[in-house]
Design an enzyme around this catalytic site. Structure first.
Site, PDB file in Angstrom:
ATOM      1  N   LYS A  13      41.199  28.434 -24.982  1.00  0.00           N
ATOM      2  CA  LYS A  13      40.470  29.649 -25.386  1.00  0.00           C
ATOM      3  C   LYS A  13      40.140  29.602 -26.880  1.00  0.00           C
ATOM      4  CE  LYS A  13      43.738  32.432 -23.972  1.00  0.00           C
ATOM      5  NZ  LYS A  13      44.688  31.423 -23.483  1.00  0.00           N
ATOM      6  N   ARG A 172      55.438  31.920 -20.280  1.00  0.00           N
ATOM      7  CA  ARG A 172      54.100  32.465 -20.559  1.00  0.00           C
ATOM      8  C   ARG A 172      53.174  32.269 -19.351  1.00  0.00           C
ATOM      9  NH1 ARG A 172      53.063  29.262 -25.902  1.00  0.00           N
ATOM     10  NH2 ARG A 172      50.892  29.893 -25.596  1.00  0.00           N
TER      11      ARG A 172
HETATM   12  P1  AP5 Z   1      43.934  26.086 -27.482  1.00  0.00           P
HETATM   13  O1  AP5 Z   1      42.480  26.225 -27.723  1.00  0.00           O
HETATM   14  O2  AP5 Z   1      44.869  26.323 -28.614  1.00  0.00           O
HETATM   15  O3  AP5 Z   1      44.367  26.947 -26.189  1.00  0.00           O
HETATM   16  P2  AP5 Z   1      44.520  28.501 -25.977  1.00  0.00           P
HETATM   17  O4  AP5 Z   1      44.002  28.834 -24.615  1.00  0.00           O
HETATM   18  O5  AP5 Z   1      43.934  29.261 -27.124  1.00  0.00           O
HETATM   19  O6  AP5 Z   1      46.105  28.580 -25.959  1.00  0.00           O
HETATM   20  P3  AP5 Z   1      47.130  29.620 -26.524  1.00  0.00           P
HETATM   21  O7  AP5 Z   1      48.497  29.029 -26.270  1.00  0.00           O
HETATM   22  O8  AP5 Z   1      46.812  30.016 -27.934  1.00  0.00           O
HETATM   23  O9  AP5 Z   1      46.927  30.832 -25.574  1.00  0.00           O
HETATM   24  P4  AP5 Z   1      47.849  32.003 -25.375  1.00  0.00           P
HETATM   25  O10 AP5 Z   1      46.961  32.948 -24.659  1.00  0.00           O
HETATM   26  O11 AP5 Z   1      49.141  31.701 -24.707  1.00  0.00           O
HETATM   27  O12 AP5 Z   1      48.289  32.380 -26.875  1.00  0.00           O
HETATM   28  P5  AP5 Z   1      47.963  33.606 -27.805  1.00  0.00           P
HETATM   29  O13 AP5 Z   1      48.060  33.135 -29.188  1.00  0.00           O
HETATM   30  O14 AP5 Z   1      46.749  34.319 -27.374  1.00  0.00           O
HETATM   31  O15 AP5 Z   1      44.172  24.606 -26.901  1.00  0.00           O
HETATM   32  C1  AP5 Z   1      45.471  24.129 -26.603  1.00  0.00           C
HETATM   33  C2  AP5 Z   1      45.563  22.630 -26.992  1.00  0.00           C
HETATM   34  O16 AP5 Z   1      44.697  21.889 -26.127  1.00  0.00           O
HETATM   35  C3  AP5 Z   1      45.122  22.311 -28.435  1.00  0.00           C
HETATM   36  O17 AP5 Z   1      45.952  21.314 -28.963  1.00  0.00           O
HETATM   37  C4  AP5 Z   1      43.686  21.777 -28.270  1.00  0.00           C
HETATM   38  O18 AP5 Z   1      43.364  20.842 -29.284  1.00  0.00           O
HETATM   39  C5  AP5 Z   1      43.757  21.138 -26.900  1.00  0.00           C
HETATM   40  N1  AP5 Z   1      42.478  21.191 -26.183  1.00  0.00           N
HETATM   41  C6  AP5 Z   1      41.640  22.254 -26.103  1.00  0.00           C
HETATM   42  N2  AP5 Z   1      40.578  21.946 -25.320  1.00  0.00           N
HETATM   43  C7  AP5 Z   1      40.783  20.668 -24.894  1.00  0.00           C
HETATM   44  C8  AP5 Z   1      40.036  19.781 -24.049  1.00  0.00           C
HETATM   45  N3  AP5 Z   1      38.895  20.155 -23.478  1.00  0.00           N
HETATM   46  N4  AP5 Z   1      40.543  18.538 -23.823  1.00  0.00           N
HETATM   47  C9  AP5 Z   1      41.726  18.150 -24.393  1.00  0.00           C
HETATM   48  N5  AP5 Z   1      42.470  18.954 -25.206  1.00  0.00           N
HETATM   49  C10 AP5 Z   1      41.994  20.188 -25.446  1.00  0.00           C
HETATM   50  O19 AP5 Z   1      49.202  34.574 -27.469  1.00  0.00           O
HETATM   51  C11 AP5 Z   1      50.498  34.214 -27.857  1.00  0.00           C
HETATM   52  C12 AP5 Z   1      51.459  35.355 -27.520  1.00  0.00           C
HETATM   53  O20 AP5 Z   1      51.037  36.538 -28.222  1.00  0.00           O
HETATM   54  C13 AP5 Z   1      51.542  35.769 -26.065  1.00  0.00           C
HETATM   55  O21 AP5 Z   1      52.456  34.958 -25.341  1.00  0.00           O
HETATM   56  C14 AP5 Z   1      52.033  37.205 -26.207  1.00  0.00           C
HETATM   57  O22 AP5 Z   1      53.411  37.243 -26.479  1.00  0.00           O
HETATM   58  C15 AP5 Z   1      51.278  37.695 -27.427  1.00  0.00           C
HETATM   59  N6  AP5 Z   1      50.004  38.323 -27.109  1.00  0.00           N
HETATM   60  C16 AP5 Z   1      48.762  37.861 -27.413  1.00  0.00           C
HETATM   61  N7  AP5 Z   1      47.819  38.696 -26.925  1.00  0.00           N
HETATM   62  C17 AP5 Z   1      48.485  39.694 -26.317  1.00  0.00           C
HETATM   63  C18 AP5 Z   1      48.075  40.856 -25.582  1.00  0.00           C
HETATM   64  N8  AP5 Z   1      46.778  41.153 -25.390  1.00  0.00           N
HETATM   65  N9  AP5 Z   1      49.043  41.651 -25.072  1.00  0.00           N
HETATM   66  C19 AP5 Z   1      50.338  41.390 -25.249  1.00  0.00           C
HETATM   67  N10 AP5 Z   1      50.797  40.307 -25.903  1.00  0.00           N
HETATM   68  C20 AP5 Z   1      49.876  39.472 -26.425  1.00  0.00           C
END
Ligand code: AP5
Length: 226
Positions: A13, A172
């Protein structure tokens, strides 16, 4: 344009959101990054959020909704926004419906990034982020930095997120299945949802996402504004 990006942890994402937002000249708003800014500031909100994030659980709704509502109220979202990581359950989805209705605006599209869980675990295990700008995302195998441990774009130190341990990632993913997956149905019912395969090269996925919102290479650009 107002777009939501949904998908499991590690689906890509953040990687796609940065590119889509730049392509569309709209603000990228990451719920996770907003919460991490509060953690960095050492605020009470940040400490509360951090406890839940380290456990792989959702941060309480009243906290995330307040953070997102405040961010969406800023003037830089007038041209549009790409919201990444919000909403994550039905309550948040209904809250967002209310926030948008109050400002007489509406979503244009919701993109659901679809990816097998085994790939997600590989992606998160190898993810490294830049301390100076979290939008600079690397992977030790798939998109390694030119100099180990250093950001190609700004030279910042690369680090691993403290909620990226394998046991936390499994939790998660469970939370995603039980709480966030139903959000997909909420937007399908509104006729806004398009599923986009998140498997493949970053550029291929970007092309699919742009095609899904009618901004692919074959689509005509917007006419110039008078
Ligand atoms: P990346 O782009 O970083 O993936 P992502 O989907 O953004 O992953 P996140 O782990 O950030 O998502 P998340 O939803 O768990 O975390 P968030 O910070 O929102 O890509 C991942 C890896 O893959 C990278 O190394 C990249 O280089 C690689 N990659 C990407 N595309 C690729 C491809 N095509 N091929 C190969 N490699 C690739 O949330 C974290 C925490 O915050 C949650 O657990 C929760 O506790 C809290 N939180 C956030 N939002 C809320 C909410 N709305 N309500 C309640 N709690 C919340």
């Amino acid at each position: 344009m107002r777009i939501l990006l949904i998908g499991p942890p590690g689906a890509g994402k953040g990687t796609q959101a940065v590119r889509l937002a730049a392509h569309l000249s709209i603000q990228h708003i990451s719920a996770g990054d907003l919460l991490r800014e509060h953690i960095d500031q050492g605020s009470e909100l940040g400490r509360n959020a951090h406890t839940h994030m380290l456990a792989g659980l959702l941060v309480p709704d009243e906290v995330t909704i307040e953070v997102i509502e405040e961010r969406l109220a800023r003037a830089d979202t007038v041209r549009g926004f790409l919201l990444d990581g919000f909403p994550r359950n039905r309550f948040q989805a209904e809250a967002l419906d209310g926030i948008l209705a109050a400002s007489e605006s509406r979503l244009d599209a919701v993109l659901d990034l679809e990816i097998p869980e085994a790939e997600v675990v590989r992606r998160i295990a190898g993810r490294r982020l830049c301390r100076q700008d979290r939008r600079h995302i690397f992977h030790v195998e798939y998109s390694p930095p030119e100099v180990a441990g250093r950001c190609n774009l700004c030279g910042g130190e690369l680090y691993q997120r403290d909620d990226d341990l394998e046991a936390t990632v499994r939790r998660r993913l469970e939370v995603y299945r039980s709480e966030t997956a139903p959000v997909v149905d909420h937007y399908r019912a509104q006729g806004l949802l398009t599923t986009v395969s998140a498997v493949g090269r970053v550029q291929e996925i970007l092309d699919r996402a742009l095609a899904a919102i009618g901004r692919g290479q074959d689509e005509a650009p917007d006419p110039p504004r008078s």
